[in-house]
Design a protein around this motif. Structure first.
Motif, PDB file in Angstrom:
ATOM      1  N   ALA A   1      35.633  45.816  45.545  1.00 15.66           N
ATOM      2  CA  ALA A   1      36.911  45.988  46.238  1.00 15.66           C
ATOM      3  C   ALA A   1      37.607  44.639  46.361  1.00 15.66           C
ATOM      4  N   THR A   2      38.865  44.629  45.987  1.00 13.87           N
ATOM      5  CA  THR A   2      39.697  43.433  46.064  1.00 13.87           C
ATOM      6  C   THR A   2      40.907  43.741  46.938  1.00 13.87           C
TER       7      THR A   2
ATOM      8  N   SER B   1      44.718  43.956  46.516  1.00 15.14           N
ATOM      9  CA  SER B   1      45.580  44.102  45.356  1.00 15.14           C
ATOM     10  C   SER B   1      46.721  43.081  45.337  1.00 15.14           C
TER      11      SER B   1
ATOM     12  N   GLN C   1      48.941  43.749  42.839  1.00 11.73           N
ATOM     13  CA  GLN C   1      49.821  44.543  41.981  1.00 11.73           C
ATOM     14  C   GLN C   1      51.063  45.005  42.747  1.00 11.73           C
TER      15      GLN C   1
ATOM     16  N   PHE D   1      41.690  47.685  47.053  1.00 15.28           N
ATOM     17  CA  PHE D   1      41.672  48.303  45.731  1.00 15.28           C
ATOM     18  C   PHE D   1      40.246  48.211  45.206  1.00 15.28           C
ATOM     19  N   ALA D   2      39.602  49.345  44.995  1.00 17.21           N
ATOM     20  CA  ALA D   2      38.215  49.361  44.519  1.00 17.21           C
ATOM     21  C   ALA D   2      38.161  49.795  43.063  1.00 17.21           C
ATOM     22  N   ASN D   3      37.215  49.220  42.331  1.00 11.69           N
ATOM     23  CA  ASN D   3      37.057  49.492  40.919  1.00 11.69           C
ATOM     24  C   ASN D   3      35.572  49.371  40.582  1.00 11.69           C
TER      25      ASN D   3
ATOM     26  N   GLU E   1      41.908  42.773  32.985  1.00 12.83           N
ATOM     27  CA  GLU E   1      41.504  43.815  33.918  1.00 12.83           C
ATOM     28  C   GLU E   1      42.278  43.669  35.230  1.00 12.83           C
TER      29      GLU E   1
ATOM     30  N   SER F   1      41.669  44.383  38.423  1.00  9.78           N
ATOM     31  CA  SER F   1      40.988  43.780  39.574  1.00  9.78           C
ATOM     32  C   SER F   1      40.807  42.276  39.387  1.00  9.78           C
TER      33      SER F   1
ATOM     34  N   ASP G   1      43.824  40.646  40.483  1.00 14.14           N
ATOM     35  CA  ASP G   1      43.811  40.516  41.944  1.00 14.14           C
ATOM     36  C   ASP G   1      43.000  39.296  42.357  1.00 14.14           C
TER      37      ASP G   1
ATOM     38  N   ALA H   1      36.255  39.329  47.895  1.00 13.20           N
ATOM     39  CA  ALA H   1      35.991  40.710  47.494  1.00 13.20           C
ATOM     40  C   ALA H   1      34.782  41.226  48.251  1.00 13.20           C
TER      41      ALA H   1
END
Length: 193
Positions: free
Chosen positions: A44-45, A47, A49, A57-59, A85, A87, A90, A97
């Motif tokens: 998780a970061t 974002s 964006q 924002f999780a990825n 990518e 993330s 970010d 994170a």
């Protein structure tokens, strides 16, 4: 036939290894064990964006703390990243994170019929930052990641992949009823899973 027997034996060893998890009173060992048992985690970061700026924002990312097996790994979560990518973009703005790994991705929780949200299906939450590894650590990161994720070696070179690590500052362990357990990085790195 020999290949099938070898596969069955390997699967049996994996299940036996996964079944021997540390007891709940050894939270630092549990954290090391869960990380070493997992091949991916949710990162998780915050974002950067447009339209999501500042929101969580999780990825999902592949990771490894070392080659699979009983040696236990280093405890350092390594990642193979590209600036392409979302993330990672970010992280270029804010490298802070959190990373969650769970035994739900292993046979252990399925074998015991634990829902991923059940505390007995242990999961670990790491907080810290993502940093590129230096040249002296790149070989270790490459061995850790490519041993578990051999496909990575064939990923497009023009994506400018690089090795990174999760620099751990805080650790929370949820592996039993009664709430989270806090483990310091010093405790975490001083034990073997």
């Amino acid at each position: 036939m020999a290949r099938l027997l070898l596969l069955c034996a390997a699967s049996g060893l994996l299940l036996a290894a996964v079944a021997a998890i540390p007891p709940p009173e050894e939270a630092a060992r549990m954290a090391r064990y869960v990380l070493h048992s997992c091949d991916w985690g949710a990162l998780a970061t915050l974002s950067a964006q447009e339209g999501l700026r500042g929101r969580p924002f999780a990825n999902v990312f592949s990771l490894s703390d070392g080659p699979p097996g009983p040696c236990g790994g280093s405890g350092v979560p390594y990642l193979y990243l590209t600036d392409m990518e979302i993330s990672v973009q970010d992280l270029e703005v804010n490298s802070n994170a959190s990373l969650t790994v769970s035994l739900a991705q292993t046979p252990y929780c399925r074998k015991h019929r634990y829902d991923p949200q059940n505390p007995l299906c242990a999961h670990i939450i790491f907080v810290g930052s993502i940093v590129k590894v230096n040249d002296s650590e790149a070989g270790l990161a490459k061995k850790a990641l490519f041993s578990r994720h051999p496909e990575m070696e064939s990923w497009p070179k023009d994506h400018n992949w690089f090795f990174a690590k999760f620099n751990i500052t805080n650790i929370w362990v949820l592996d039993y009823f009664g709430g989270l357990k806090i483990v310091t990085p010093e405790e975490y790195y001083s034990v073997k899973p």
